[in-house]
Design an enzyme around this catalytic site. Structure first.
Site, PDB file in Angstrom:
ATOM      1  N   TYR A  43       0.908  -1.326   0.072  1.00  0.00           N
ATOM      2  CA  TYR A  43      -0.059   0.058  -0.123  1.00  0.00           C
ATOM      3  C   TYR A  43       0.603   1.193  -0.006  1.00  0.00           C
ATOM      4  CZ  TYR A  43      -2.681   3.737   2.164  1.00  0.00           C
ATOM      5  OH  TYR A  43      -3.101   4.866   2.550  1.00  0.00           O
TER       6      TYR A  43
HETATM    7  P1  NAD Z   1     -12.363   5.159   2.116  1.00  0.00           P
HETATM    8  O1  NAD Z   1     -12.039   3.891   1.730  1.00  0.00           O
HETATM    9  O2  NAD Z   1     -13.166   5.741   3.054  1.00  0.00           O
HETATM   10  O3  NAD Z   1     -12.522   6.288   1.043  1.00  0.00           O
HETATM   11  C1  NAD Z   1     -11.989   6.132  -0.121  1.00  0.00           C
HETATM   12  C2  NAD Z   1     -12.800   6.069  -1.321  1.00  0.00           C
HETATM   13  O4  NAD Z   1     -12.432   5.973  -2.612  1.00  0.00           O
HETATM   14  C3  NAD Z   1     -13.796   4.839  -1.274  1.00  0.00           C
HETATM   15  O5  NAD Z   1     -15.304   5.314  -1.028  1.00  0.00           O
HETATM   16  C4  NAD Z   1     -13.748   4.109  -2.364  1.00  0.00           C
HETATM   17  O6  NAD Z   1     -14.932   3.624  -2.890  1.00  0.00           O
HETATM   18  C5  NAD Z   1     -13.170   5.294  -3.508  1.00  0.00           C
HETATM   19  N1  NAD Z   1     -12.211   4.911  -4.587  1.00  0.00           N
HETATM   20  C6  NAD Z   1     -11.243   4.040  -4.535  1.00  0.00           C
HETATM   21  N2  NAD Z   1     -10.578   3.643  -5.761  1.00  0.00           N
HETATM   22  C7  NAD Z   1     -11.369   4.600  -6.718  1.00  0.00           C
HETATM   23  C8  NAD Z   1     -11.375   4.686  -7.995  1.00  0.00           C
HETATM   24  N3  NAD Z   1     -10.353   3.916  -8.717  1.00  0.00           N
HETATM   25  N4  NAD Z   1     -12.425   5.547  -8.757  1.00  0.00           N
HETATM   26  C9  NAD Z   1     -13.420   6.016  -7.904  1.00  0.00           C
HETATM   27  N5  NAD Z   1     -13.473   5.927  -6.531  1.00  0.00           N
HETATM   28  C10 NAD Z   1     -12.524   5.029  -6.093  1.00  0.00           C
HETATM   29  O7  NAD Z   1     -10.802   5.831   2.772  1.00  0.00           O
HETATM   30  P2  NAD Z   1     -10.328   6.865   3.557  1.00  0.00           P
HETATM   31  O8  NAD Z   1      -9.862   6.366   4.975  1.00  0.00           O
HETATM   32  O9  NAD Z   1     -11.246   7.921   3.593  1.00  0.00           O
HETATM   33  O10 NAD Z   1      -9.261   7.289   2.786  1.00  0.00           O
HETATM   34  C11 NAD Z   1      -9.113   8.668   2.033  1.00  0.00           C
HETATM   35  C12 NAD Z   1      -7.917   8.925   1.363  1.00  0.00           C
HETATM   36  O11 NAD Z   1      -6.763   9.364   2.204  1.00  0.00           O
HETATM   37  C13 NAD Z   1      -7.134   7.689   0.642  1.00  0.00           C
HETATM   38  O12 NAD Z   1      -6.229   8.083  -0.292  1.00  0.00           O
HETATM   39  C14 NAD Z   1      -6.158   7.040   1.648  1.00  0.00           C
HETATM   40  O13 NAD Z   1      -4.938   6.407   1.076  1.00  0.00           O
HETATM   41  C15 NAD Z   1      -5.587   8.333   2.428  1.00  0.00           C
HETATM   42  N6  NAD Z   1      -5.241   8.265   3.802  1.00  0.00           N
HETATM   43  C16 NAD Z   1      -6.185   7.832   4.567  1.00  0.00           C
HETATM   44  C17 NAD Z   1      -5.642   7.691   6.011  1.00  0.00           C
HETATM   45  C18 NAD Z   1      -6.556   7.394   7.110  1.00  0.00           C
HETATM   46  O14 NAD Z   1      -6.020   7.007   8.283  1.00  0.00           O
HETATM   47  N7  NAD Z   1      -7.878   7.119   6.725  1.00  0.00           N
HETATM   48  C19 NAD Z   1      -4.505   8.000   6.366  1.00  0.00           C
HETATM   49  C20 NAD Z   1      -3.520   8.452   5.345  1.00  0.00           C
HETATM   50  C21 NAD Z   1      -3.941   8.576   4.128  1.00  0.00           C
HETATM   51  C1  UGA Z   2      -3.934   4.040   8.754  1.00  0.00           C
HETATM   52  C2  UGA Z   2      -4.905   3.792   7.525  1.00  0.00           C
HETATM   53  O1  UGA Z   2      -5.653   2.746   7.520  1.00  0.00           O
HETATM   54  C3  UGA Z   2      -4.261   3.891   6.337  1.00  0.00           C
HETATM   55  O2  UGA Z   2      -5.224   4.165   5.259  1.00  0.00           O
HETATM   56  C4  UGA Z   2      -3.303   4.960   6.155  1.00  0.00           C
HETATM   57  O3  UGA Z   2      -2.396   5.080   5.122  1.00  0.00           O
HETATM   58  C5  UGA Z   2      -2.456   5.117   7.484  1.00  0.00           C
HETATM   59  O4  UGA Z   2      -3.073   4.995   8.565  1.00  0.00           O
HETATM   60  C6  UGA Z   2      -1.463   6.184   7.342  1.00  0.00           C
HETATM   61  O5  UGA Z   2      -1.346   6.839   8.478  1.00  0.00           O
HETATM   62  O6  UGA Z   2      -0.842   6.475   6.321  1.00  0.00           O
HETATM   63  P1  UGA Z   2      -2.718   2.400  10.251  1.00  0.00           P
HETATM   64  O7  UGA Z   2      -1.955   3.115  11.132  1.00  0.00           O
HETATM   65  O8  UGA Z   2      -2.523   1.018  10.309  1.00  0.00           O
HETATM   66  O9  UGA Z   2      -3.233   2.730   8.944  1.00  0.00           O
HETATM   67  O10 UGA Z   2      -4.429   2.606  11.219  1.00  0.00           O
HETATM   68  P2  UGA Z   2      -5.284   1.626  11.974  1.00  0.00           P
HETATM   69  O11 UGA Z   2      -5.781   0.796  11.340  1.00  0.00           O
HETATM   70  O12 UGA Z   2      -6.020   2.396  12.784  1.00  0.00           O
HETATM   71  O13 UGA Z   2      -4.234   0.869  13.040  1.00  0.00           O
HETATM   72  C7  UGA Z   2      -3.348   1.436  13.921  1.00  0.00           C
HETATM   73  C8  UGA Z   2      -2.560   0.317  14.936  1.00  0.00           C
HETATM   74  O14 UGA Z   2      -3.440  -0.502  15.524  1.00  0.00           O
HETATM   75  C9  UGA Z   2      -1.471  -0.572  13.939  1.00  0.00           C
HETATM   76  O15 UGA Z   2      -0.552  -0.622  14.365  1.00  0.00           O
HETATM   77  C10 UGA Z   2      -2.465  -1.866  13.676  1.00  0.00           C
HETATM   78  O16 UGA Z   2      -1.818  -3.062  13.951  1.00  0.00           O
HETATM   79  C11 UGA Z   2      -3.216  -1.953  15.085  1.00  0.00           C
HETATM   80  N1  UGA Z   2      -4.455  -2.546  15.136  1.00  0.00           N
HETATM   81  C12 UGA Z   2      -5.588  -2.283  14.282  1.00  0.00           C
HETATM   82  C13 UGA Z   2      -4.738  -3.560  15.922  1.00  0.00           C
HETATM   83  O17 UGA Z   2      -3.983  -3.896  16.928  1.00  0.00           O
HETATM   84  N2  UGA Z   2      -6.004  -4.425  15.937  1.00  0.00           N
HETATM   85  C14 UGA Z   2      -6.945  -3.972  15.208  1.00  0.00           C
HETATM   86  O18 UGA Z   2      -8.079  -4.697  15.122  1.00  0.00           O
HETATM   87  C15 UGA Z   2      -6.828  -3.006  14.235  1.00  0.00           C
END
Ligand code: NAD
Ligand code: UGA
Length: 317
Positions: free
Chosen positions: A149
């Site tokens: 990813y």
């Molecule tokens: P999410 O899955 O809730 O939202 C992403 C949306 O994009 C989904 O609804 C999906 O259907 C849509 N999508 C994916 N690929 C597509 C495509 N090719 N065409 C049209 N639609 C598409 O995820 P999120 O947590 O809201 O993440 C949003 C963005 O932020 C992502 O780019 C993710 O990598 C980035 N991001 C999220 C986190 C986090 O902690 N949530 C952290 C770092 C970065």
């Molecule tokens: C999150 C988002 O899911 C990614 O899309 C994003 O890109 C990433 O942050 C980011 O900062 O870039 P992550 O940090 O793995 O990824 O977020 P969580 O899923 O909330 O996990 C946080 C921590 O909790 C991780 O170490 C994971 O291993 C742990 N975890 C998660 C558990 O121990 N149990 C669970 O059921 C879920």
């Protein structure tokens, strides 16, 4: 102003669209409703936006839809569409990550270039840094992703910068650090832990729970994203962190405090791709965007807990 928000039905995208509409802008939202979680849930996240006359939803894959038509009259693009999870990005699933995170971004950038769209903000990720003990993470640090990813998010970030350097499309990338708050994705830690507290089920901790994250509330993420569109330096990358770094074990204790419930914890081995720690150096965002996170982890957990309970209340009516 008219904005295109990709990934508009998602966790972050739906909040961003709502905020833009509240500010009086028009929003064209695109989403393919990928099955990383249910279509019903994504549609419900869009309820507020869909009720607004300034919002138009286009359903489809960025790789397939008519982007030229979509970009007609668009001032700025917020590119949030991606397949987001770190841990499931191995094996066969990687095809989806490559298609939706990298190829889709390239197609969108080409369309922006042809349409001469002035500006694009890209939602990158802390996962581009990888498993490092050089904390806090600074934008100039070496990027060595630790998950497939993370590789796709970094590749797309490079692609975004190329279109600035070669064609003058003003691009800004934001490295979001683990986002939480209402509508958080069901696969993420805080959502899973709060749901377990609500239902009285057990939580699963991956590894020893001493891994730490700089958790960032979605309100702060939206704020930084709007600031990046308004005043981010083209071609630059900014960290967006919450200033709330805790270990998973500390998070569990805080969740027990906020919910008033005891959690029963099961432990499984650490997952491949999971990094040991993240912590954002937000000095560039502070300097250029005047951004500082405002929501403390405790306040943010209370907000997400209240949201979860309001959903349960509605379901039982
Ligand atoms: P999410 O899955 O809730 O939202 C992403 C949306 O994009 C989904 O609804 C999906 O259907 C849509 N999508 C994916 N690929 C597509 C495509 N090719 N065409 C049209 N639609 C598409 O995820 P999120 O947590 O809201 O993440 C949003 C963005 O932020 C992502 O780019 C993710 O990598 C980035 N991001 C999220 C986190 C986090 O902690 N949530 C952290 C770092 C970065
Ligand atoms: C999150 C988002 O899911 C990614 O899309 C994003 O890109 C990433 O942050 C980011 O900062 O870039 P992550 O940090 O793995 O990824 O977020 P969580 O899923 O909330 O996990 C946080 C921590 O909790 C991780 O170490 C994971 O291993 C742990 N975890 C998660 C558990 O121990 N149990 C669970 O059921 C879920």
């Amino acid at each position: 102003m008219r904005y295109l928000v990709t990934g508009t039905a998602g966790f972050v995208g739906s909040h961003l669209a709502e905020q833009l509409l509240a500010q009086g802008s028009e929003v064209v939202g695109v989403d393919a409703f990928l099955d990383n979680y249910s279509r019903e849930r994504k549609l419900s996240q869009l309820t507020g936006a869909l009720e607004h006359p300034g919002f138009r939803l286009v359903e489809g894959l960025l790789q397939e839809i008519d982007l030229a038509g979509l970009l007609e009259g668009v001032d700025h693009v917020f590119h949030l569409a991606a397949v987001p999870g770190v841990r499931p990005s191995w094996g066969k699933a990687f095809q989806d990550y490559a298609d939706n995170n990298l190829l889709a971004t390239q197609r969108l950038l080409e369309a922006c270039r042809e349409r001469e769209v002035p500006r694009l903000v890209y939602a990158s990720s802390s996962s581009v840094y990888g498993d490092t003990d050089q904390l806090p993470m600074h934008e100039d640090a070496l990027t060595l992703p630790f998950s497939p990813y993370g590789v796709t998010k970094l590749a797309a970030e490079h692609m975004v910068r190329l279109y600035y350097r070669n064609f003058g499309l003003e691009t800004v990338s934001l490295r979001y650090f683990t986002v939480y708050g209402s509508r958080q994705r069901p696969d993420m830690a805080i959502q899973r832990f709060l749901l377990a507290a609500a239902e009285g089920s057990s939580v699963t901790v991956f590894g020893d729970g001493e891994q730490s994250r700089d958790f960032t509330h979605v309100a702060d993420i939206v704020d930084a994203t709007l600031r990046a569109a308004a005043r981010g330096t083209p071609g630059r990358v900014y960290n967006v962190g919450g200033g709330s770094r805790v270990t998973v074990n500390e998070l569990l204790a805080l969740i027990e405090q906020v919910t008033g419930r005891r959690l029963s914890v099961e432990r499984t081995p650490a997952k491949p791709g999971d990094v040991r720690a993240t912590l954002a150096d937000c000095s560039s965002a502070r300097q250029d965007l005047d951004f500082s996170p405002r929501v403390s982890l405790k306040e943010g957990l209370e907000e997400q807990w209240a949201w979860l309970n309001s959903l349960a209340g509605r379901a039982s009516q």
